[in-house]
Design an enzyme around this catalytic site. Sequence first.
Site, PDB file in Angstrom:
ATOM      1  N   THR A  40       0.883  -1.176   0.000  1.00  0.00           N
ATOM      2  CA  THR A  40       0.000   0.000   0.000  1.00  0.00           C
ATOM      3  C   THR A  40       0.915   1.219   0.000  1.00  0.00           C
ATOM      4  O   THR A  40       1.584   1.506   0.992  1.00  0.00           O
ATOM      5  CB  THR A  40      -0.912   0.023   1.242  1.00  0.00           C
ATOM      6  N   LYS A  53      -7.409   1.803  -3.275  1.00  0.00           N
ATOM      7  CA  LYS A  53      -7.094   1.416  -1.890  1.00  0.00           C
ATOM      8  C   LYS A  53      -7.264   2.617  -0.949  1.00  0.00           C
ATOM      9  O   LYS A  53      -7.708   2.482   0.192  1.00  0.00           O
ATOM     10  CB  LYS A  53      -5.660   0.871  -1.833  1.00  0.00           C
ATOM     11  N   LYS A 100       0.000   5.448   8.279  1.00  0.00           N
ATOM     12  CA  LYS A 100       0.773   5.549   7.030  1.00  0.00           C
ATOM     13  C   LYS A 100      -0.189   5.718   5.852  1.00  0.00           C
ATOM     14  O   LYS A 100      -0.019   6.592   4.998  1.00  0.00           O
ATOM     15  CB  LYS A 100       1.635   4.285   6.878  1.00  0.00           C
TER      16      LYS A 100
END
Length: 289
Positions: free
Chosen positions: A97, A172, A240
């Site tokens: 990711t 995502k 993050k």
Amino acid sequence: MTKVAFVGLGVMGYPMAGHLKAGGHDVTVYNRTKAKAEAWVKQHGGALAESPRQAVEGAEIAFSCVGNDDDLRGVVLGDDGIIAGLAAGSIYVDNTTASATVAREFHGLGKEQGVEVIDAPVSGGQVGAENGLLTVMCGGDEAPFARAQPVIDCYAKAVTLMGASGAGQLTKMVNQICIAGLVQGLAEGMNFGMKAGLDMEKVIGVIGKGAAQSWQMDNRASTMCKREFEFGFAVDWMRKDMGICFEEARNNGARLPVAALVDQFYAQVQARGGKRWDTSSLMHLLAND
Ligand SMILES: NC(=O)c1ccc[n+]([C@@H]2O[C@H](COP(=O)([O-])OP(=O)(O)OC[C@H]3O[C@@H](n4cnc5c(N)ncnc54)[C@H](OP(=O)(O)O)[C@@H]3O)[C@@H](O)[C@H]2O)c1
């Protein structure tokens, strides 16, 4: 049988690479901490490489799953990196990711030497990786996607090309933005019900069949009420991911007021020692104030 490489044998990568091997592919692995790669080879067979470059040399498809953009640059760029080792005609699928920016950067670098790059972040967590049932959101070109898809299928229940390079990462981001507000709402509901003296298992059983149902309710409401947080998707990773979303939102002008608020709650969870706790630990802030 396809000759593949896998770089990054963490919580996600280790089982994903295992599913590629179980799917009949010829797998070479690399991991920064060598002991994990040695354990993987002992468990699954396959070959062990000393660098990302060595792992991908001769591979038809290379995979990676590391932490963030910086980690990714560390394994992809430079003389010992993935791009340097891949031959023209090969495909590189990144399951990290990361930002859409880094995905597009690698896509461009790959094109210069005839390597097709696909950003392919996943959803489904550790359990999805272990069961080979991840949802994979891809960005890139159609022809390499069509070649890679049957191989990605080894660790996935759904693999979808979302658009050009970066579109997988953008999808995502949407996923993570939706989850942030949802988990806070779930925590507030569960905390409210407990303060009201309700039987929460009964409440979850009833409202989980109505309009409040969600994956988070099915899989996290009960553990929230029991204050169990030492598992699942780490708060550090979620922060993050939120950072990636905020950077992208600064570029595209989207407003993320709830995500920004929830990100601050996650900072408080980190300060309480919950860096590796599951994202449902937002409940900890409500229940312990
Ligand atoms: N865990 C989840 O539920 C989940 C769900 C969906 C998506 N993701 C995403 O999947 C990715 C991996 O997550 P994870 O849970 O598998 O993380 P993890 O268990 O911490 O594993 C990270 C892997 O990346 C390697 N790595 C990190 N930095 C590196 C560097 N600078 N150079 C070389 N290797 C490096 C690590 O090597 P070492 O072994 O040497 O540390 C390890 O193999 C992340 O982007 C995460 O956001 C995770």
